[in-house]
Design a protein around this motif. Structure first.
Motif, PDB file in Angstrom:
ATOM      1  N   TYR A  61      43.879  53.922  39.794  1.00  0.00           N
ATOM      2  CA  TYR A  61      44.181  54.474  41.605  1.00  0.00           C
ATOM      3  C   TYR A  61      45.384  53.171  40.980  1.00  0.00           C
ATOM      4  O   TYR A  61      46.305  52.674  40.029  1.00  0.00           O
ATOM      5  CB  TYR A  61      43.008  52.723  41.172  1.00  0.00           C
ATOM      6  CG  TYR A  61      42.234  52.633  42.301  1.00  0.00           C
ATOM      7  CD1 TYR A  61      42.154  53.198  43.267  1.00  0.00           C
ATOM      8  CD2 TYR A  61      41.130  52.805  41.482  1.00  0.00           C
ATOM      9  CE1 TYR A  61      40.441  53.914  43.986  1.00  0.00           C
ATOM     10  CE2 TYR A  61      39.622  53.762  41.854  1.00  0.00           C
ATOM     11  CZ  TYR A  61      39.053  53.498  42.858  1.00  0.00           C
ATOM     12  OH  TYR A  61      37.881  54.433  42.932  1.00  0.00           O
ATOM     13  N   ILE A  62      47.302  53.136  42.517  1.00  0.00           N
ATOM     14  CA  ILE A  62      47.615  52.616  41.838  1.00  0.00           C
ATOM     15  C   ILE A  62      47.488  51.577  43.214  1.00  0.00           C
ATOM     16  O   ILE A  62      47.331  52.045  44.482  1.00  0.00           O
ATOM     17  CB  ILE A  62      48.640  53.377  42.170  1.00  0.00           C
ATOM     18  CG1 ILE A  62      48.967  54.314  40.448  1.00  0.00           C
ATOM     19  CG2 ILE A  62      50.275  52.736  42.606  1.00  0.00           C
ATOM     20  CD1 ILE A  62      50.732  55.592  40.769  1.00  0.00           C
ATOM     21  N   VAL A  63      47.398  50.725  43.746  1.00  0.00           N
ATOM     22  CA  VAL A  63      47.336  49.690  44.474  1.00  0.00           C
ATOM     23  C   VAL A  63      48.970  49.190  44.678  1.00  0.00           C
ATOM     24  O   VAL A  63      49.882  48.598  43.984  1.00  0.00           O
ATOM     25  CB  VAL A  63      46.128  48.599  44.084  1.00  0.00           C
ATOM     26  CG1 VAL A  63      46.848  47.084  45.357  1.00  0.00           C
ATOM     27  CG2 VAL A  63      45.105  48.925  43.780  1.00  0.00           C
ATOM     28  N   PHE A 129      45.915  39.327  42.702  1.00  0.00           N
ATOM     29  CA  PHE A 129      46.218  41.022  42.069  1.00  0.00           C
ATOM     30  C   PHE A 129      47.617  40.073  40.545  1.00  0.00           C
ATOM     31  O   PHE A 129      47.332  40.422  39.487  1.00  0.00           O
ATOM     32  CB  PHE A 129      47.103  41.710  42.993  1.00  0.00           C
ATOM     33  CG  PHE A 129      45.784  42.626  43.373  1.00  0.00           C
ATOM     34  CD1 PHE A 129      45.672  43.492  41.977  1.00  0.00           C
ATOM     35  CD2 PHE A 129      44.949  42.503  44.693  1.00  0.00           C
ATOM     36  CE1 PHE A 129      44.571  44.904  42.464  1.00  0.00           C
ATOM     37  CE2 PHE A 129      43.692  43.111  44.501  1.00  0.00           C
ATOM     38  CZ  PHE A 129      44.017  44.650  43.768  1.00  0.00           C
ATOM     39  N   GLY A 130      48.263  39.561  41.451  1.00  0.00           N
ATOM     40  CA  GLY A 130      49.121  38.425  40.794  1.00  0.00           C
ATOM     41  C   GLY A 130      50.744  39.031  41.180  1.00  0.00           C
ATOM     42  O   GLY A 130      51.436  38.721  40.275  1.00  0.00           O
ATOM     43  N   ALA A 131      50.801  39.462  41.871  1.00  0.00           N
ATOM     44  CA  ALA A 131      51.888  39.882  42.509  1.00  0.00           C
ATOM     45  C   ALA A 131      53.528  37.853  42.866  1.00  0.00           C
ATOM     46  O   ALA A 131      52.057  37.473  43.378  1.00  0.00           O
ATOM     47  CB  ALA A 131      51.733  40.468  43.919  1.00  0.00           C
ATOM     48  N   TYR A 132      54.170  38.423  42.766  1.00  0.00           N
ATOM     49  CA  TYR A 132      55.062  37.030  43.333  1.00  0.00           C
ATOM     50  C   TYR A 132      55.689  37.475  44.808  1.00  0.00           C
ATOM     51  O   TYR A 132      56.305  37.319  44.893  1.00  0.00           O
ATOM     52  CB  TYR A 132      56.690  37.599  42.308  1.00  0.00           C
ATOM     53  CG  TYR A 132      56.122  37.221  40.684  1.00  0.00           C
ATOM     54  CD1 TYR A 132      56.719  35.598  40.959  1.00  0.00           C
ATOM     55  CD2 TYR A 132      55.615  37.791  39.853  1.00  0.00           C
ATOM     56  CE1 TYR A 132      56.607  34.959  39.659  1.00  0.00           C
ATOM     57  CE2 TYR A 132      55.636  37.163  38.714  1.00  0.00           C
ATOM     58  CZ  TYR A 132      56.028  36.535  38.178  1.00  0.00           C
ATOM     59  OH  TYR A 132      55.599  35.996  37.708  1.00  0.00           O
ATOM     60  N   GLY A 133      55.437  38.598  44.853  1.00  0.00           N
ATOM     61  CA  GLY A 133      55.742  39.580  46.741  1.00  0.00           C
ATOM     62  C   GLY A 133      55.790  40.966  46.838  1.00  0.00           C
ATOM     63  O   GLY A 133      54.795  41.383  46.236  1.00  0.00           O
ATOM     64  N   THR A 137      53.485  47.025  42.548  1.00  0.00           N
ATOM     65  CA  THR A 137      52.785  48.483  42.734  1.00  0.00           C
ATOM     66  C   THR A 137      51.651  47.872  41.276  1.00  0.00           C
ATOM     67  O   THR A 137      52.442  47.137  40.171  1.00  0.00           O
ATOM     68  CB  THR A 137      53.164  49.321  42.755  1.00  0.00           C
ATOM     69  OG1 THR A 137      54.258  49.473  43.758  1.00  0.00           O
ATOM     70  CG2 THR A 137      52.218  50.385  42.352  1.00  0.00           C
ATOM     71  N   PHE A 138      50.577  48.112  41.205  1.00  0.00           N
ATOM     72  CA  PHE A 138      50.058  47.911  39.739  1.00  0.00           C
ATOM     73  C   PHE A 138      49.388  49.301  39.397  1.00  0.00           C
ATOM     74  O   PHE A 138      48.197  49.747  40.875  1.00  0.00           O
ATOM     75  CB  PHE A 138      48.342  46.453  40.160  1.00  0.00           C
ATOM     76  CG  PHE A 138      49.163  45.781  40.224  1.00  0.00           C
ATOM     77  CD1 PHE A 138      49.790  45.082  39.273  1.00  0.00           C
ATOM     78  CD2 PHE A 138      49.957  45.353  41.767  1.00  0.00           C
ATOM     79  CE1 PHE A 138      50.135  43.510  39.584  1.00  0.00           C
ATOM     80  CE2 PHE A 138      50.283  44.606  42.241  1.00  0.00           C
ATOM     81  CZ  PHE A 138      50.387  42.880  41.077  1.00  0.00           C
ATOM     82  N   CYS A 148      49.038  47.333  34.216  1.00  0.00           N
ATOM     83  CA  CYS A 148      50.547  47.436  34.459  1.00  0.00           C
ATOM     84  C   CYS A 148      51.131  47.222  35.721  1.00  0.00           C
ATOM     85  O   CYS A 148      50.544  47.042  36.972  1.00  0.00           O
ATOM     86  CB  CYS A 148      50.730  48.634  34.187  1.00  0.00           C
ATOM     87  SG  CYS A 148      52.802  49.223  34.116  1.00  0.00           S
ATOM     88  N   LEU A 149      51.918  46.367  35.688  1.00  0.00           N
ATOM     89  CA  LEU A 149      52.440  46.156  37.203  1.00  0.00           C
ATOM     90  C   LEU A 149      53.816  46.837  37.343  1.00  0.00           C
ATOM     91  O   LEU A 149      54.804  45.817  35.940  1.00  0.00           O
ATOM     92  CB  LEU A 149      52.118  44.520  37.016  1.00  0.00           C
ATOM     93  CG  LEU A 149      53.581  43.638  37.562  1.00  0.00           C
ATOM     94  CD1 LEU A 149      53.285  43.590  39.218  1.00  0.00           C
ATOM     95  CD2 LEU A 149      53.097  41.920  38.227  1.00  0.00           C
ATOM     96  N   LEU A 150      54.311  47.387  38.487  1.00  0.00           N
ATOM     97  CA  LEU A 150      56.030  47.457  37.972  1.00  0.00           C
ATOM     98  C   LEU A 150      56.988  46.879  39.069  1.00  0.00           C
ATOM     99  O   LEU A 150      56.279  46.677  40.496  1.00  0.00           O
ATOM    100  CB  LEU A 150      55.423  49.364  38.985  1.00  0.00           C
ATOM    101  CG  LEU A 150      54.648  50.224  37.757  1.00  0.00           C
ATOM    102  CD1 LEU A 150      54.232  51.352  38.899  1.00  0.00           C
ATOM    103  CD2 LEU A 150      54.306  50.399  36.760  1.00  0.00           C
TER     104      LEU A 150
END
Length: 186
Positions: A61-63, A129-133, A137-138, A148-150
């Motif tokens: 998956y890509i979130v 999820f760990g997003a800054y803003g 994309t995870f 991976c965090l893109l």
């Protein structure tokens, strides 16, 4: 006088500690972790759905966390549209702190690359999820781990997608995974 000096000293120490203790949230990145367990509203049906019903084992998956007000989200959207043509991966969109009508117009105007869109009205799911803003994309592996965090948004770190040539998004999923490996993602 002694009591006043002690009181002022105490206030100074508390004030000083408050100024020197950061209160910003910093998600942990570059460590493999399970996707969060959550319940979120589906964008189209407005009904709640559990994460267990969204993410299946043995599927990549890509979130993608996005918003209609996010200018970089518009820039990356054509790349997501290209990636959505690949049947071996599912794209999940997380609409982050957005006005529903504006988000719907964004999708109607630019296309829907997502197999499912979830609503994150207050932004807590993005933080889980760990997003800054936005956009962020995870990559989720077959065992439901965030591998991976893109970063695509301007951030203190050099983002992977900013270095990824658009041709990498047009490759097969296996080639795209090799690209992720080259950047130390997988």
């Amino acid at each position: 006088l002694f009591v006043v000096v002690i009181f002022l000293s105490f206030c100074f120490v508390i004030f000083y500690k408050g100024l020197n203790t950061p209160n910003t949230y910093t998600p942990k990145v570059n460590e493999k972790k399970n996707i969060p367990t959550f319940k979120a509203k589906d964008f189209y049906s407005n009904s709640y759905i559990n994460s267990d019903k969204i993410f299946e084992e043995n599927t990549f998956y890509i979130v993608n966390i996005w918003a209609s007000w996010c200018v970089p989200c518009r820039t990356e959207h054509p790349l997501l549209m290209q990636l959505s043509k690949n049947q071996s991966i599912k794209l999940i969109g997380l609409n982050y702190r957005d006005n529903f009508d504006n988000a719907k117009k964004f999708i109607n105007d630019l296309g829907n690359p997502y197999s499912r869109i979830l609503i994150d009205k207050d932004g807590t799911l993005g933080v889980e999820f760990g997003a800054y803003g936005v956009p962020e994309t995870f990559l989720i592996d077959r065992k439901k781990f965030i591998i991976c965090l893109l970063y695509t948004s301007p951030s203190p770190r050099d983002g992977l997608l900013s270095r990824m040539p658009s041709s990498a998004w047009k490759k097969s999923w296996d080639a795209l995974l090799r690209s992720f490996e080259d950047w130390g993602c997988v």
